[in-house]
Design a protein around this motif. Structure first.
Motif, mmCIF file in Angstrom:
data_model
loop_
_atom_site.group_PDB
_atom_site.id
_atom_site.type_symbol
_atom_site.label_atom_id
_atom_site.label_comp_id
_atom_site.label_asym_id
_atom_site.label_seq_id
_atom_site.Cartn_x
_atom_site.Cartn_y
_atom_site.Cartn_z
ATOM 1 N N LEU A 268 0.831 -1.195 0.000
ATOM 2 C CA LEU A 268 0.000 0.000 0.000
ATOM 3 C C LEU A 268 0.871 1.253 0.000
ATOM 4 O O LEU A 268 1.922 1.294 0.648
ATOM 5 C CB LEU A 268 -0.906 0.027 1.229
ATOM 6 N N CYS A 269 0.408 2.256 -0.699
ATOM 7 C CA CYS A 269 1.091 3.548 -0.734
ATOM 8 C C CYS A 269 0.107 4.637 -0.323
ATOM 9 O O CYS A 269 -1.119 4.446 -0.381
ATOM 10 C CB CYS A 269 1.614 3.852 -2.145
ATOM 11 N N THR A 270 0.639 5.774 0.096
ATOM 12 C CA THR A 270 -0.168 6.956 0.391
ATOM 13 C C THR A 270 0.223 8.070 -0.578
ATOM 14 O O THR A 270 1.119 7.896 -1.410
ATOM 15 C CB THR A 270 0.069 7.439 1.834
ATOM 16 N N ARG A 271 -0.431 9.209 -0.451
ATOM 17 C CA ARG A 271 -0.068 10.351 -1.304
ATOM 18 C C ARG A 271 1.384 10.764 -1.073
ATOM 19 O O ARG A 271 2.080 11.170 -2.005
ATOM 20 C CB ARG A 271 -1.000 11.533 -1.015
ATOM 21 N N ARG A 272 1.835 10.677 0.175
ATOM 22 C CA ARG A 272 3.226 11.015 0.455
ATOM 23 C C ARG A 272 4.167 10.049 -0.263
ATOM 24 O O ARG A 272 5.215 10.447 -0.779
ATOM 25 C CB ARG A 272 3.487 10.990 1.966
ATOM 26 N N THR A 273 3.794 8.767 -0.313
ATOM 27 C CA THR A 273 4.611 7.798 -1.042
ATOM 28 C C THR A 273 4.678 8.156 -2.513
ATOM 29 O O THR A 273 5.753 8.109 -3.139
ATOM 30 C CB THR A 273 4.027 6.377 -0.885
ATOM 31 N N VAL A 274 3.524 8.514 -3.085
ATOM 32 C CA VAL A 274 3.477 8.869 -4.507
ATOM 33 C C VAL A 274 4.332 10.103 -4.774
ATOM 34 O O VAL A 274 5.073 10.164 -5.768
ATOM 35 C CB VAL A 274 2.023 9.109 -4.951
ATOM 36 N N LEU A 275 4.271 11.088 -3.895
ATOM 37 C CA LEU A 275 5.094 12.287 -4.074
ATOM 38 C C LEU A 275 6.578 11.935 -3.981
ATOM 39 O O LEU A 275 7.400 12.460 -4.740
ATOM 40 C CB LEU A 275 4.731 13.327 -3.022
ATOM 41 N N ASP A 276 6.924 11.042 -3.063
ATOM 42 C CA ASP A 276 8.310 10.601 -2.944
ATOM 43 C C ASP A 276 8.764 9.917 -4.230
ATOM 44 O O ASP A 276 9.862 10.169 -4.742
ATOM 45 C CB ASP A 276 8.440 9.652 -1.753
ATOM 46 N N VAL A 277 7.923 9.034 -4.765
ATOM 47 C CA VAL A 277 8.252 8.363 -6.025
ATOM 48 C C VAL A 277 8.417 9.385 -7.146
ATOM 49 O O VAL A 277 9.320 9.269 -7.993
ATOM 50 C CB VAL A 277 7.165 7.321 -6.382
ATOM 51 N N ALA A 278 7.576 10.403 -7.170
ATOM 52 C CA ALA A 278 7.672 11.441 -8.206
ATOM 53 C C ALA A 278 9.023 12.146 -8.170
ATOM 54 O O ALA A 278 9.536 12.585 -9.199
ATOM 55 C CB ALA A 278 6.546 12.455 -8.032
ATOM 56 N N MET A 279 9.610 12.266 -6.956
ATOM 57 C CA MET A 279 10.902 12.938 -6.834
ATOM 58 C C MET A 279 12.073 11.981 -7.037
ATOM 59 O O MET A 279 13.224 12.404 -7.041
ATOM 60 C CB MET A 279 10.991 13.616 -5.462
ATOM 61 N N LEU A 280 11.776 10.693 -7.220
ATOM 62 C CA LEU A 280 12.821 9.689 -7.443
ATOM 63 C C LEU A 280 12.797 9.115 -8.856
ATOM 64 O O LEU A 280 13.832 8.650 -9.364
ATOM 65 C CB LEU A 280 12.647 8.534 -6.440
ATOM 66 N N LEU A 281 11.641 9.127 -9.476
ATOM 67 C CA LEU A 281 11.450 8.459 -10.768
ATOM 68 C C LEU A 281 11.946 9.359 -11.904
ATOM 69 O O LEU A 281 11.411 10.444 -12.132
ATOM 70 C CB LEU A 281 9.966 8.125 -10.949
ATOM 71 N N ARG A 282 12.958 8.898 -12.622
ATOM 72 C CA ARG A 282 13.576 9.735 -13.654
ATOM 73 C C ARG A 282 12.836 9.658 -14.994
ATOM 74 O O ARG A 282 12.648 10.671 -15.657
ATOM 75 C CB ARG A 282 15.040 9.327 -13.861
ATOM 76 N N ASP A 283 12.457 8.461 -15.415
ATOM 77 C CA ASP A 283 11.933 8.269 -16.769
ATOM 78 C C ASP A 283 10.414 8.262 -16.793
ATOM 79 O O ASP A 283 9.766 7.263 -17.127
ATOM 80 C CB ASP A 283 12.478 6.950 -17.356
ATOM 81 N N SER A 284 9.814 9.386 -16.419
ATOM 82 C CA SER A 284 8.356 9.539 -16.457
ATOM 83 C C SER A 284 8.028 11.016 -16.656
ATOM 84 O O SER A 284 8.482 11.865 -15.880
ATOM 85 C CB SER A 284 7.722 9.022 -15.166
ATOM 86 N N ASP A 285 7.271 11.311 -17.699
ATOM 87 C CA ASP A 285 6.873 12.704 -17.952
ATOM 88 C C ASP A 285 6.000 13.236 -16.815
ATOM 89 O O ASP A 285 6.076 14.420 -16.465
ATOM 90 C CB ASP A 285 6.118 12.800 -19.284
ATOM 91 N N ILE A 286 5.172 12.360 -16.259
ATOM 92 C CA ILE A 286 4.308 12.793 -15.159
ATOM 93 C C ILE A 286 5.164 13.163 -13.947
ATOM 94 O O ILE A 286 4.936 14.190 -13.291
ATOM 95 C CB ILE A 286 3.306 11.686 -14.785
ATOM 96 N N ALA A 287 6.159 12.320 -13.639
ATOM 97 C CA ALA A 287 7.040 12.612 -12.502
ATOM 98 C C ALA A 287 7.791 13.921 -12.728
ATOM 99 O O ALA A 287 7.950 14.722 -11.796
ATOM 100 C CB ALA A 287 8.026 11.468 -12.297
ATOM 101 N N ARG A 288 8.241 14.148 -13.957
ATOM 102 C CA ARG A 288 8.943 15.413 -14.252
ATOM 103 C C ARG A 288 8.010 16.607 -14.073
ATOM 104 O O ARG A 288 8.423 17.662 -13.581
ATOM 105 C CB ARG A 288 9.519 15.374 -15.673
ATOM 106 N N SER A 289 6.755 16.451 -14.464
ATOM 107 C CA SER A 289 5.787 17.542 -14.298
ATOM 108 C C SER A 289 5.566 17.848 -12.817
ATOM 109 O O SER A 289 5.457 19.008 -12.418
ATOM 110 C CB SER A 289 4.454 17.177 -14.957
ATOM 111 N N VAL A 290 5.497 16.790 -11.997
ATOM 112 C CA VAL A 290 5.333 16.996 -10.549
ATOM 113 C C VAL A 290 6.536 17.756 -10.005
ATOM 114 O O VAL A 290 6.388 18.715 -9.225
ATOM 115 C CB VAL A 290 5.158 15.653 -9.820
#
Length: 229
Positions: A107-129
């Motif tokens: 299970l993940c939370t919004r904080r987990t998703v935000l953390d992934v967004a700041m770690l995930l390099r190859d995703s346009d969505i993550a870059r937008s975040v």
């Protein structure tokens, strides 16, 4: 001003941004589980438009950090209780059943998703975040700078006021002394006026008594004149 690369590389910088989960919905809507709090790994992958395997590998490499930010692994009785709670909240379409994990569930939370967004390099969505985070950080810094300039101007004005008050101090002191002197003179004047008022009252009473005596004397003279005749 932090950069995107710094955000990707620095755990401390990511930790500073963890309270700003609202940027996720500004980029794309999150699909949550029925409790409105949790997501599965596949939901996170769908949000970032990458494979589930990519998210799994990323969370494995940064396990301690993502667990600090809400990632949980459910098994056994804890998993059964969670599924029971989710089924009570599930409102799927006719014939659609709540998806249950057979033996374990991440299970993940919004904080987990935000953390992934700041770690995930190859995703346009993550870059937008990350772009939203950095732009908001820049706006915040600009606001702080503007506020600092205003505070500096106010401090300058207050310093000028302080100097003016220092210059006015002796003048105000002399004015206070003059006012005290005038107050004392006014008190003495009130005392003199009061004494004069009392004296005038006494004089008025003397005039009344004198007038009465003159009337008596006039009456006596008239009586003497009548007897003489």
């Amino acid at each position: 001003m932090p950069t995107e690369v710094a955000l990707l590389e620095s755990h401390a910088l990511r930790a500073e941004q963890m309270g700003r989960v609202e940027v996720l919905d500004k980029v794309k809507s999150l699909v949550m589980l029925p409790d409105g709090i949790h997501l599965r790994t596949e939901d996170v992958a769908r949000y970032f438009e990458v494979s589930t395997e990519v998210v799994k590998k990323l969370t494995q490499r940064h396990r301690a950090e993502v667990e600090e930010n809400g990632l949980r692994l459910l098994r056994g009785a804890e998993l059964r209780i969670f599924h029971r709670d989710m089924m009570s909240l599930w409102g799927g379409e006719q014939g659609e059943s709540y998806p249950q994990a057979p033996t374990q569930l991440t299970l993940c939370t919004r904080r987990t998703v935000l953390d992934v967004a700041m770690l995930l390099r190859d995703s346009d969505i993550a870059r937008s975040v990350r772009t939203h985070l950095l732009d908001a950080e820049e706006d915040l810094r600009a606001s702080y700078a503007s506020l600092d300039r205003r505070v500096t101007r106010i401090e300058g004005c207050l310093a000028g006021v302080g100097s003016a008050l220092q210059e006015l101090g002796p003048v105000l002191g002399r004015m206070s002394q003059r006012l005290d002197s005038l107050d004392r003179k006014l008190d003495r004047t009130h005392q003199v006026v009061g004494a004069i008022s009392l004296r005038l009252t006494d004089v008025s009473q003397d005039v009344v008594r004198l007038d009465a005596r003159m009337h008596d004397l006039a009456d006596q003279l008239r009586d003497v004149g009548r007897r003489a005749v």
